[in-house]
Scaffold this motif. Structure first.
Motif, PDB file in Angstrom:
ATOM      1  N   SER A  38      36.499 -24.282   9.760  1.00  0.00           N
ATOM      2  CA  SER A  38      37.017 -25.652   9.753  1.00  0.00           C
ATOM      3  C   SER A  38      35.950 -26.629   9.261  1.00  0.00           C
ATOM      4  O   SER A  38      36.254 -27.582   8.530  1.00  0.00           O
ATOM      5  CB  SER A  38      37.484 -26.058  11.160  1.00  0.00           C
ATOM      6  N   HIS A  39      34.715 -26.379   9.661  1.00  0.00           N
ATOM      7  CA  HIS A  39      33.613 -27.237   9.200  1.00  0.00           C
ATOM      8  C   HIS A  39      33.453 -27.140   7.688  1.00  0.00           C
ATOM      9  O   HIS A  39      33.205 -28.158   7.017  1.00  0.00           O
ATOM     10  CB  HIS A  39      32.320 -26.831   9.906  1.00  0.00           C
ATOM     11  N   THR A  57      33.744 -31.260  -0.238  1.00  0.00           N
ATOM     12  CA  THR A  57      33.306 -32.245  -1.226  1.00  0.00           C
ATOM     13  C   THR A  57      31.870 -32.687  -0.969  1.00  0.00           C
ATOM     14  O   THR A  57      31.353 -33.575  -1.654  1.00  0.00           O
ATOM     15  CB  THR A  57      34.234 -33.474  -1.229  1.00  0.00           C
ATOM     16  N   ASP A  58      31.216 -32.079   0.034  1.00  0.00           N
ATOM     17  CA  ASP A  58      29.797 -32.340   0.320  1.00  0.00           C
ATOM     18  C   ASP A  58      29.014 -31.060   0.066  1.00  0.00           C
ATOM     19  O   ASP A  58      29.540 -30.063  -0.411  1.00  0.00           O
ATOM     20  CB  ASP A  58      29.595 -32.758   1.785  1.00  0.00           C
ATOM     21  N   GLU A  59      27.756 -31.106   0.427  1.00  0.00           N
ATOM     22  CA  GLU A  59      26.937 -29.899   0.432  1.00  0.00           C
ATOM     23  C   GLU A  59      27.236 -29.141   1.720  1.00  0.00           C
ATOM     24  O   GLU A  59      27.040 -29.672   2.815  1.00  0.00           O
ATOM     25  CB  GLU A  59      25.455 -30.276   0.386  1.00  0.00           C
ATOM     26  N   VAL A  60      27.736 -27.912   1.610  1.00  0.00           N
ATOM     27  CA  VAL A  60      28.018 -27.119   2.804  1.00  0.00           C
ATOM     28  C   VAL A  60      26.696 -26.680   3.421  1.00  0.00           C
ATOM     29  O   VAL A  60      25.888 -26.001   2.776  1.00  0.00           O
ATOM     30  CB  VAL A  60      28.910 -25.910   2.474  1.00  0.00           C
ATOM     31  N   ASP A  61      26.458 -27.070   4.654  1.00  0.00           N
ATOM     32  CA  ASP A  61      25.198 -26.820   5.345  1.00  0.00           C
ATOM     33  C   ASP A  61      25.272 -25.480   6.076  1.00  0.00           C
ATOM     34  O   ASP A  61      25.901 -25.365   7.128  1.00  0.00           O
ATOM     35  CB  ASP A  61      24.933 -27.963   6.330  1.00  0.00           C
ATOM     36  N   TYR A  62      24.614 -24.453   5.535  1.00  0.00           N
ATOM     37  CA  TYR A  62      24.642 -23.122   6.144  1.00  0.00           C
ATOM     38  C   TYR A  62      23.985 -23.115   7.519  1.00  0.00           C
ATOM     39  O   TYR A  62      24.397 -22.361   8.409  1.00  0.00           O
ATOM     40  CB  TYR A  62      23.953 -22.111   5.239  1.00  0.00           C
ATOM     41  N   GLN A  71      25.948 -15.643   7.724  1.00  0.00           N
ATOM     42  CA  GLN A  71      26.315 -15.175   6.388  1.00  0.00           C
ATOM     43  C   GLN A  71      26.623 -13.682   6.384  1.00  0.00           C
ATOM     44  O   GLN A  71      27.563 -13.229   5.720  1.00  0.00           O
ATOM     45  CB  GLN A  71      25.202 -15.481   5.393  1.00  0.00           C
ATOM     46  N   ARG A  72      25.832 -12.912   7.131  1.00  0.00           N
ATOM     47  CA  ARG A  72      26.089 -11.468   7.204  1.00  0.00           C
ATOM     48  C   ARG A  72      27.433 -11.187   7.871  1.00  0.00           C
ATOM     49  O   ARG A  72      28.214 -10.363   7.392  1.00  0.00           O
ATOM     50  CB  ARG A  72      24.966 -10.771   7.979  1.00  0.00           C
ATOM     51  N   MET A  73      27.691 -11.864   8.994  1.00  0.00           N
ATOM     52  CA  MET A  73      28.964 -11.672   9.685  1.00  0.00           C
ATOM     53  C   MET A  73      30.123 -12.036   8.773  1.00  0.00           C
ATOM     54  O   MET A  73      31.122 -11.316   8.696  1.00  0.00           O
ATOM     55  CB  MET A  73      29.008 -12.518  10.961  1.00  0.00           C
ATOM     56  N   PHE A  74      29.997 -13.170   8.099  1.00  0.00           N
ATOM     57  CA  PHE A  74      31.075 -13.620   7.228  1.00  0.00           C
ATOM     58  C   PHE A  74      31.347 -12.602   6.130  1.00  0.00           C
ATOM     59  O   PHE A  74      32.505 -12.247   5.867  1.00  0.00           O
ATOM     60  CB  PHE A  74      30.729 -14.980   6.610  1.00  0.00           C
ATOM     61  N   THR A  75      30.300 -12.135   5.472  1.00  0.00           N
ATOM     62  CA  THR A  75      30.469 -11.190   4.368  1.00  0.00           C
ATOM     63  C   THR A  75      31.151  -9.910   4.825  1.00  0.00           C
ATOM     64  O   THR A  75      32.070  -9.406   4.166  1.00  0.00           O
ATOM     65  CB  THR A  75      29.109 -10.862   3.735  1.00  0.00           C
ATOM     66  N   TYR A  76      30.723  -9.380   5.974  1.00  0.00           N
ATOM     67  CA  TYR A  76      31.311  -8.142   6.468  1.00  0.00           C
ATOM     68  C   TYR A  76      32.771  -8.336   6.878  1.00  0.00           C
ATOM     69  O   TYR A  76      33.616  -7.470   6.647  1.00  0.00           O
ATOM     70  CB  TYR A  76      30.511  -7.605   7.656  1.00  0.00           C
ATOM     71  N   MET A  77      33.087  -9.481   7.473  1.00  0.00           N
ATOM     72  CA  MET A  77      34.441  -9.700   7.985  1.00  0.00           C
ATOM     73  C   MET A  77      35.412 -10.167   6.897  1.00  0.00           C
ATOM     74  O   MET A  77      36.580  -9.796   6.914  1.00  0.00           O
ATOM     75  CB  MET A  77      34.410 -10.707   9.135  1.00  0.00           C
ATOM     76  N   ALA A  78      34.919 -10.986   5.965  1.00  0.00           N
ATOM     77  CA  ALA A  78      35.801 -11.530   4.933  1.00  0.00           C
ATOM     78  C   ALA A  78      35.855 -10.663   3.686  1.00  0.00           C
ATOM     79  O   ALA A  78      36.796 -10.765   2.894  1.00  0.00           O
ATOM     80  CB  ALA A  78      35.349 -12.939   4.554  1.00  0.00           C
ATOM     81  N   GLY A  79      34.844  -9.820   3.499  1.00  0.00           N
ATOM     82  CA  GLY A  79      34.834  -8.963   2.323  1.00  0.00           C
ATOM     83  C   GLY A  79      34.263  -9.624   1.089  1.00  0.00           C
ATOM     84  O   GLY A  79      34.199  -8.996   0.020  1.00  0.00           O
ATOM     85  N   ILE A  80      33.832 -10.875   1.184  1.00  0.00           N
ATOM     86  CA  ILE A  80      33.175 -11.577   0.082  1.00  0.00           C
ATOM     87  C   ILE A  80      32.015 -12.388   0.653  1.00  0.00           C
ATOM     88  O   ILE A  80      32.058 -12.793   1.818  1.00  0.00           O
ATOM     89  CB  ILE A  80      34.131 -12.512  -0.693  1.00  0.00           C
ATOM     90  N   GLN A  93      24.026 -25.518   9.707  1.00  0.00           N
ATOM     91  CA  GLN A  93      24.997 -26.060  10.653  1.00  0.00           C
ATOM     92  C   GLN A  93      26.080 -25.044  10.982  1.00  0.00           C
ATOM     93  O   GLN A  93      26.528 -24.951  12.138  1.00  0.00           O
ATOM     94  CB  GLN A  93      25.630 -27.340  10.087  1.00  0.00           C
ATOM     95  N   LEU A  94      26.493 -24.256  10.009  1.00  0.00           N
ATOM     96  CA  LEU A  94      27.482 -23.204  10.263  1.00  0.00           C
ATOM     97  C   LEU A  94      26.947 -22.210  11.292  1.00  0.00           C
ATOM     98  O   LEU A  94      27.680 -21.768  12.180  1.00  0.00           O
ATOM     99  CB  LEU A  94      27.834 -22.483   8.958  1.00  0.00           C
ATOM    100  N   GLY A  95      25.656 -21.865  11.157  1.00  0.00           N
ATOM    101  CA  GLY A  95      25.051 -20.976  12.133  1.00  0.00           C
ATOM    102  C   GLY A  95      25.031 -21.581  13.523  1.00  0.00           C
ATOM    103  O   GLY A  95      25.299 -20.896  14.506  1.00  0.00           O
ATOM    104  N   ARG A  96      24.720 -22.879  13.590  1.00  0.00           N
ATOM    105  CA  ARG A  96      24.694 -23.541  14.906  1.00  0.00           C
ATOM    106  C   ARG A  96      26.082 -23.538  15.548  1.00  0.00           C
ATOM    107  O   ARG A  96      26.208 -23.335  16.756  1.00  0.00           O
ATOM    108  CB  ARG A  96      24.159 -24.969  14.759  1.00  0.00           C
ATOM    109  N   ILE A  97      27.114 -23.767  14.752  1.00  0.00           N
ATOM    110  CA  ILE A  97      28.477 -23.763  15.286  1.00  0.00           C
ATOM    111  C   ILE A  97      28.828 -22.379  15.838  1.00  0.00           C
ATOM    112  O   ILE A  97      29.466 -22.251  16.887  1.00  0.00           O
ATOM    113  CB  ILE A  97      29.488 -24.181  14.203  1.00  0.00           C
ATOM    114  N   ALA A  98      28.407 -21.335  15.120  1.00  0.00           N
ATOM    115  CA  ALA A  98      28.712 -19.960  15.534  1.00  0.00           C
ATOM    116  C   ALA A  98      27.684 -19.397  16.504  1.00  0.00           C
ATOM    117  O   ALA A  98      27.769 -18.218  16.876  1.00  0.00           O
ATOM    118  CB  ALA A  98      28.807 -19.067  14.298  1.00  0.00           C
ATOM    119  N   CYS A  99      26.701 -20.232  16.910  1.00  0.00           N
ATOM    120  CA  CYS A  99      25.665 -19.824  17.873  1.00  0.00           C
ATOM    121  C   CYS A  99      24.822 -18.653  17.362  1.00  0.00           C
ATOM    122  O   CYS A  99      24.600 -17.664  18.070  1.00  0.00           O
ATOM    123  CB  CYS A  99      26.271 -19.492  19.236  1.00  0.00           C
TER     124      CYS A  99
END
Length: 281
Positions: free
Chosen positions: A12-13, A19-24, A39-48, A26-32
């Motif tokens: 959601s973030h 339309t901004d710079e996606v802050d990686y 990034q590793r979790m995302f790649t393995y789960m989303a396949g990209i 901050q994404l980590g902070r949201i996911a704790c």
């Protein structure tokens, strides 16, 4: 379930900041977790890779702006953070297979990539052998390569370094210095905190050599998974840890490096362990 909810909050973030710079970070902070682990979790789960997902989402919306809203190409490029029209054209064509200027032609097809939503899928057909251990800090010595914050760009860097030190005798020198636990050649992804990200190929040792670096792996609790096979099999094990074990384990990523422990040197039939730093939820 809470872990999956955090991943979806991170998605959601991303949607709120296309339309901004996606802050990686901050994404980590949201996911704790660290941005590297996210990034590793995302790649393995989303396949990209995460960067490719963001690019697809931006170009999907860019096509709507060009086709349905009649916006100018230069304005759409600027809206999604592309200061160079050439870079925007390249990104758009890589996703849709056509140039942005062709979108307004009647009958032209473009692609739509909706937002991802993560859900738990029950698998567990194959067993996974693991143990939970709390270990004191340990010192490693070896060589390192810097890692890019966008981990997709590191996929060729690490294998190249392994090949280099295997062929020039460095790996044999390191192996002879191994004198402490864990006993094995280590691949350590030190990608936490504010220090520069590095990948170490090293051994646990009390010895020192001027031409080798040293790093202190912090004390942590680890989920340790054992396996065997080729380099591809260790990647498959890491994928299963993230997609099958972690979501329902009662743990989440801790603030320590990922560690690969290669217990024997045979690249075609290696025996190894994957150490994942964990904390109880």
């Amino acid at each position: 379930m809470e872990w999956i909810e955090k991943l979806n909050q991170a998605i959601s973030h991303i949607e709120e900041h296309l339309t901004d710079e996606v802050d990686y970070e901050q994404l980590g902070r949201i996911a704790c977790c660290s941005s590297y682990h996210f990034q590793r979790m995302f790649t393995y789960m989303a396949g990209i890779p995460l960067s490719e997902y963001v690019r697809r989402r931006k170009m999907s919306l860019a096509a709507v702006d060009l086709q349905g809203k009649g916006m100018k190409i230069i304005d759409v490029a600027d809206k999604y953070g592309y200061r160079s029209p050439t870079a925007f054209n390249r990104a758009f064509q890589s996703v849709h297979g056509i140039a942005p200027s062709a979108v307004k032609n009647e009958g032209v097809s473009v692609k739509s990539f909706p937002p991802i939503q993560f859900k738990i899928t029950v698998k567990g057909v194959e067993e996974m052998n693991y143990r939970i251990e709390t270990k004191d800090a340990f010192r490693i010595v070896g060589v390192s390569v810097p890692l890019h914050k966008d981990i997709e760009k590191n996929f060729t860097v690490i294998p190249s370094k392994w090949q280099e030190i295997s062929s020039d005798g460095t790996l044999q020198r390191l192996s002879s210095m191994m004198d402490a636990q864990p006993m094995g050649v280590l691949g350590v992804s030190a990608c936490n905190g504010t220090e520069p990200w590095k990948y170490y190929i090293a051994v646990s040792s009390s010895q020192a050599k001027e031409d080798f670096e040293e790093y202190l792996v912090p004390a942590a609790t680890w989920a340790i998974f054992s396996g065997g096979g080729t380099n591809q099999s260790i990647q498959e094990l890491e994928r299963r840890i993230v997609t099958e074990w972690l979501p329902t384990s009662g743990y989440e990523y801790g603030n320590a490096p990922d560690v690969e422990v290669y217990l024997n040197p045979d690249p075609q039939n290696a025996q190894y362990e994957v150490w994942i730093p964990v904390v109880k939820k």
